[in-house]
Design a protein around this motif. Structure first.
Motif, PDB file in Angstrom:
ATOM      1  N   HIS A 158       0.832  -1.206   0.000  1.00 39.67           N
ATOM      2  CA  HIS A 158       0.000   0.000   0.000  1.00 39.67           C
ATOM      3  C   HIS A 158       0.870   1.261   0.000  1.00 39.67           C
ATOM      4  CE1 HIS A 158      -3.689   2.305   0.783  1.00 39.67           C
ATOM      5  NE2 HIS A 158      -2.935   3.064   1.572  1.00 39.67           N
ATOM      6  N   LEU A 159       1.959   1.218   0.750  1.00 41.84           N
ATOM      7  CA  LEU A 159       2.819   2.403   0.874  1.00 41.84           C
ATOM      8  C   LEU A 159       3.778   2.574  -0.299  1.00 41.84           C
ATOM      9  CD1 LEU A 159       3.692   2.184   4.690  1.00 41.84           C
ATOM     10  CD2 LEU A 159       2.049   3.711   3.589  1.00 41.84           C
ATOM     11  N   THR A 160       3.891   1.547  -1.142  1.00 37.99           N
ATOM     12  CA  THR A 160       4.833   1.637  -2.274  1.00 37.99           C
ATOM     13  C   THR A 160       4.146   1.521  -3.632  1.00 37.99           C
ATOM     14  OG1 THR A 160       5.310  -0.735  -2.109  1.00 37.99           O
ATOM     15  CG2 THR A 160       6.793   0.771  -0.935  1.00 37.99           C
ATOM     16  N   GLY A 161       2.817   1.664  -3.658  1.00 34.57           N
ATOM     17  CA  GLY A 161       2.153   1.718  -4.950  1.00 34.57           C
ATOM     18  C   GLY A 161       1.428   0.478  -5.379  1.00 34.57           C
ATOM     19  N   GLY A 162       1.255  -0.498  -4.493  1.00 32.19           N
ATOM     20  CA  GLY A 162       0.477  -1.681  -4.847  1.00 32.19           C
ATOM     21  C   GLY A 162       1.328  -2.859  -5.275  1.00 32.19           C
ATOM     22  N   PRO A 163       0.731  -4.065  -5.299  1.00 29.07           N
ATOM     23  CA  PRO A 163       1.468  -5.280  -5.648  1.00 29.07           C
ATOM     24  C   PRO A 163       1.708  -5.370  -7.142  1.00 29.07           C
ATOM     25  CG  PRO A 163      -0.835  -5.789  -5.335  1.00 29.07           C
ATOM     26  CD  PRO A 163      -0.679  -4.329  -4.997  1.00 29.07           C
ATOM     27  N   GLY A 164       2.607  -6.267  -7.501  1.00 24.29           N
ATOM     28  CA  GLY A 164       2.832  -6.498  -8.925  1.00 24.29           C
ATOM     29  C   GLY A 164       4.072  -7.313  -9.195  1.00 24.29           C
ATOM     30  N   GLY A 165       3.879  -8.518  -9.728  1.00 29.07           N
ATOM     31  CA  GLY A 165       4.967  -9.335 -10.240  1.00 29.07           C
ATOM     32  C   GLY A 165       6.144  -9.490  -9.300  1.00 29.07           C
ATOM     33  N   HIS A 166       7.327  -9.135  -9.824  1.00 29.74           N
ATOM     34  CA  HIS A 166       8.564  -9.306  -9.075  1.00 29.74           C
ATOM     35  C   HIS A 166       8.564  -8.467  -7.801  1.00 29.74           C
ATOM     36  CE1 HIS A 166      12.732 -10.215  -8.339  1.00 29.74           C
ATOM     37  NE2 HIS A 166      13.042  -8.928  -8.323  1.00 29.74           N
ATOM     38  N   ARG A 167       7.911  -7.315  -7.809  1.00 34.98           N
ATOM     39  CA  ARG A 167       7.847  -6.467  -6.617  1.00 34.98           C
ATOM     40  C   ARG A 167       7.131  -7.191  -5.484  1.00 34.98           C
ATOM     41  NH1 ARG A 167       4.618  -2.707  -6.868  1.00 34.98           N
ATOM     42  NH2 ARG A 167       5.590  -1.149  -5.508  1.00 34.98           N
ATOM     43  N   ALA A 168       6.073  -7.926  -5.842  1.00 33.54           N
ATOM     44  CA  ALA A 168       5.326  -8.653  -4.818  1.00 33.54           C
ATOM     45  C   ALA A 168       6.177  -9.745  -4.188  1.00 33.54           C
ATOM     46  CB  ALA A 168       4.056  -9.260  -5.423  1.00 33.54           C
ATOM     47  N   GLN A 169       6.962 -10.428  -4.997  1.00 33.66           N
ATOM     48  CA  GLN A 169       7.842 -11.467  -4.467  1.00 33.66           C
ATOM     49  C   GLN A 169       8.886 -10.868  -3.534  1.00 33.66           C
ATOM     50  OE1 GLN A 169       9.477 -13.517  -7.836  1.00 33.66           O
ATOM     51  NE2 GLN A 169       7.550 -14.510  -8.386  1.00 33.66           N
ATOM     52  N   ARG A 170       9.436  -9.725  -3.945  1.00 41.88           N
ATOM     53  CA  ARG A 170      10.446  -9.070  -3.112  1.00 41.88           C
ATOM     54  C   ARG A 170       9.821  -8.594  -1.799  1.00 41.88           C
ATOM     55  NH1 ARG A 170      13.979  -4.647  -6.097  1.00 41.88           N
ATOM     56  NH2 ARG A 170      14.853  -6.575  -6.952  1.00 41.88           N
ATOM     57  N   ALA A 171       8.615  -8.035  -1.870  1.00 37.51           N
ATOM     58  CA  ALA A 171       7.940  -7.571  -0.656  1.00 37.51           C
ATOM     59  C   ALA A 171       7.617  -8.741   0.266  1.00 37.51           C
ATOM     60  CB  ALA A 171       6.669  -6.821  -1.025  1.00 37.51           C
ATOM     61  N   GLN A 172       7.199  -9.863  -0.318  1.00 34.89           N
ATOM     62  CA  GLN A 172       6.885 -11.041   0.490  1.00 34.89           C
ATOM     63  C   GLN A 172       8.122 -11.545   1.231  1.00 34.89           C
ATOM     64  OE1 GLN A 172       6.181 -14.895  -1.500  1.00 34.89           O
ATOM     65  NE2 GLN A 172       4.287 -15.042  -0.315  1.00 34.89           N
ATOM     66  N   ARG A 173       9.227 -11.637   0.514  1.00 35.72           N
ATOM     67  CA  ARG A 173      10.467 -12.105   1.141  1.00 35.72           C
ATOM     68  C   ARG A 173      10.902 -11.147   2.252  1.00 35.72           C
ATOM     69  NH1 ARG A 173      13.305 -11.843  -3.011  1.00 35.72           N
ATOM     70  NH2 ARG A 173      12.833 -13.939  -3.781  1.00 35.72           N
ATOM     71  N   ALA A 174      10.828  -9.857   1.971  1.00 31.45           N
ATOM     72  CA  ALA A 174      11.273  -8.856   2.939  1.00 31.45           C
ATOM     73  C   ALA A 174      10.417  -8.869   4.201  1.00 31.45           C
ATOM     74  CB  ALA A 174      11.241  -7.470   2.291  1.00 31.45           C
ATOM     75  N   THR A 175       9.108  -8.977   4.041  1.00 28.05           N
ATOM     76  CA  THR A 175       8.244  -8.931   5.222  1.00 28.05           C
ATOM     77  C   THR A 175       8.392 -10.193   6.072  1.00 28.05           C
ATOM     78  OG1 THR A 175       6.395  -9.664   3.795  1.00 28.05           O
ATOM     79  CG2 THR A 175       6.569  -7.324   4.261  1.00 28.05           C
ATOM     80  N   ARG A 176       8.633 -11.325   5.447  1.00 28.40           N
ATOM     81  CA  ARG A 176       8.922 -12.532   6.243  1.00 28.40           C
ATOM     82  C   ARG A 176      10.180 -12.324   7.078  1.00 28.40           C
ATOM     83  NH1 ARG A 176       7.990 -15.858   1.504  1.00 28.40           N
ATOM     84  NH2 ARG A 176      10.238 -16.198   1.466  1.00 28.40           N
ATOM     85  N   MET A 177      11.206 -11.724   6.466  1.00 30.67           N
ATOM     86  CA  MET A 177      12.451 -11.477   7.192  1.00 30.67           C
ATOM     87  C   MET A 177      12.236 -10.519   8.361  1.00 30.67           C
ATOM     88  SD  MET A 177      15.200 -11.161   4.059  1.00 30.67           S
ATOM     89  CE  MET A 177      16.441 -10.513   5.178  1.00 30.67           C
ATOM     90  N   VAL A 178      11.411  -9.506   8.147  1.00 32.94           N
ATOM     91  CA  VAL A 178      11.131  -8.543   9.218  1.00 32.94           C
ATOM     92  C   VAL A 178      10.438  -9.237  10.383  1.00 32.94           C
ATOM     93  CG1 VAL A 178       9.699  -6.550   9.832  1.00 32.94           C
ATOM     94  CG2 VAL A 178      11.099  -6.490   7.760  1.00 32.94           C
ATOM     95  N   VAL A 179       9.471 -10.094  10.088  1.00 34.26           N
ATOM     96  CA  VAL A 179       8.778 -10.817  11.157  1.00 34.26           C
ATOM     97  C   VAL A 179       9.749 -11.714  11.919  1.00 34.26           C
ATOM     98  CG1 VAL A 179       7.029 -12.574  11.651  1.00 34.26           C
ATOM     99  CG2 VAL A 179       6.520 -10.718  10.057  1.00 34.26           C
ATOM    100  N   TRP A 180      10.598 -12.431  11.207  1.00 34.75           N
ATOM    101  CA  TRP A 180      11.585 -13.299  11.877  1.00 34.75           C
ATOM    102  C   TRP A 180      12.513 -12.475  12.774  1.00 34.75           C
ATOM    103  CZ3 TRP A 180      13.045 -15.911   6.594  1.00 34.75           C
ATOM    104  CH2 TRP A 180      12.025 -16.783   6.227  1.00 34.75           C
ATOM    105  N   ALA A 181      13.026 -11.372  12.228  1.00 33.15           N
ATOM    106  CA  ALA A 181      13.984 -10.555  12.978  1.00 33.15           C
ATOM    107  C   ALA A 181      13.331  -9.920  14.202  1.00 33.15           C
ATOM    108  CB  ALA A 181      14.575  -9.477  12.071  1.00 33.15           C
ATOM    109  N   ALA A 182      12.164  -9.313  14.005  1.00 34.39           N
ATOM    110  CA  ALA A 182      11.483  -8.646  15.122  1.00 34.39           C
ATOM    111  C   ALA A 182      11.092  -9.654  16.197  1.00 34.39           C
ATOM    112  CB  ALA A 182      10.257  -7.903  14.609  1.00 34.39           C
ATOM    113  N   ASN A 183      10.598 -10.821  15.780  1.00 31.24           N
ATOM    114  CA  ASN A 183      10.224 -11.868  16.718  1.00 31.24           C
ATOM    115  C   ASN A 183      11.403 -12.279  17.591  1.00 31.24           C
ATOM    116  OD1 ASN A 183       7.892 -13.197  17.452  1.00 31.24           O
ATOM    117  ND2 ASN A 183       7.742 -14.407  15.596  1.00 31.24           N
ATOM    118  N   ALA A 184      12.540 -12.518  16.948  1.00 30.25           N
ATOM    119  CA  ALA A 184      13.726 -12.977  17.677  1.00 30.25           C
ATOM    120  C   ALA A 184      14.195 -11.940  18.687  1.00 30.25           C
ATOM    121  CB  ALA A 184      14.845 -13.300  16.689  1.00 30.25           C
ATOM    122  N   VAL A 185      14.246 -10.682  18.265  1.00 29.41           N
ATOM    123  CA  VAL A 185      14.735  -9.627  19.167  1.00 29.41           C
ATOM    124  C   VAL A 185      13.766  -9.407  20.320  1.00 29.41           C
ATOM    125  CG1 VAL A 185      15.286  -7.177  19.349  1.00 29.41           C
ATOM    126  CG2 VAL A 185      16.082  -8.481  17.367  1.00 29.41           C
TER     127      VAL A 185
END
Length: 223
Positions: free
Chosen positions: A157-184
């Motif tokens: 929503h903050l970067t202009g909506g989903p789409g193709g390769h951007r969606a894959q990159r956003a998915q990977r990044a948000t999983r990493m954020v959840v893992w990192a925040a959870n651990a800390v």
């Protein structure tokens, strides 16, 4: 619990012997779970027995057995309650983003989840010891997936909506954020002492830097 595509998933609620219908019965179940939370946070998992819960809740031990067949069912119900709170938090953050109310996504998200970790001391004791049934472990995994998916919706929503390769990159990044925040946050709030809130501030700085980089990459990919 219901996850993606509305598919029902098994929850600890199914392990209730009977659903409390009257206000008095619901209050008793609330007292039982509150007692279990206090015992877990103050005395640890080994101290959590049906008799000890009854003493803490000020109720006959037989009243607990009316609703829960054993200690593990109480733990599952309590654990599911913790997870439901985490899922509700990301749903609210998504709604605030869509309404344009989330001006500091990283700071707000970490602040909300840090408060949940702080207020759920019994849950931290439970997860730190990994006293999780297979059912609750699956629910934990599903909860983290739900949070990552909600976070992905915020990012898109903050970067202009989903789409193709951007969606894959956003998915990977948000999983990493959840893992990192959870651990800390687990490290910060797992001890009996005062939590190190400066570490929470460092987590915000780290994720803000990552968010700035990610936002730039996703915006560039859109162009």
């Amino acid at each position: 619990m219901v996850t993606e595509a509305g598919k029902p998933q098994p929850t600890s609620r199914a392990r209730l012997r009977r659903q409390p219908q009257q206000a008095r019965s619901r209050a008793r179940v609330e007292a039982i779970l509150a007692a279990a939370d206090r015992i877990l946070s103050q005395e640890g998992y080994e101290a959590l027995t049906m008799r000890r819960m009854a003493e803490e809740a000020g109720a006959p031990v037989g009243s607990i057995y009316q609703y829960y067949p054993d200690k593990s069912a109480v733990v599952d119900a309590l654990g599911q309650r913790y997870l439901d709170a985490f899922k509700a938090a990301i749903d609210e953050l998504v709604a605030r983003t869509v309404e344009g109310e989330l001006t500091d996504p990283v700071g707000t998200m970490i602040g909300v989840y840090a408060e949940l970790f702080r207020s759920q001391a019994g849950g931290m004791a439970l997860w730190a010891g990994r006293h999780l049934s297979p059912e609750l472990a699956r629910a934990d995994e599903a909860s983290n997936t739900h949070i990552a998916e909600g976070l992905q919706r915020i990012v898109e929503h903050l970067t202009g909506g989903p789409g193709g390769h951007r969606a894959q990159r956003a998915q990977r990044a948000t999983r990493m954020v959840v893992w990192a925040a959870n651990a800390v946050l687990h490290e910060v709030f797992k001890s009996d002492g005062e939590p190190d809130l400066e570490t929470v501030d460092e987590l915000k700085r780290m994720l803000n830097a990552y968010w700035g980089d990610l936002r730039g990459r996703l915006t560039a990919a859109e162009g």
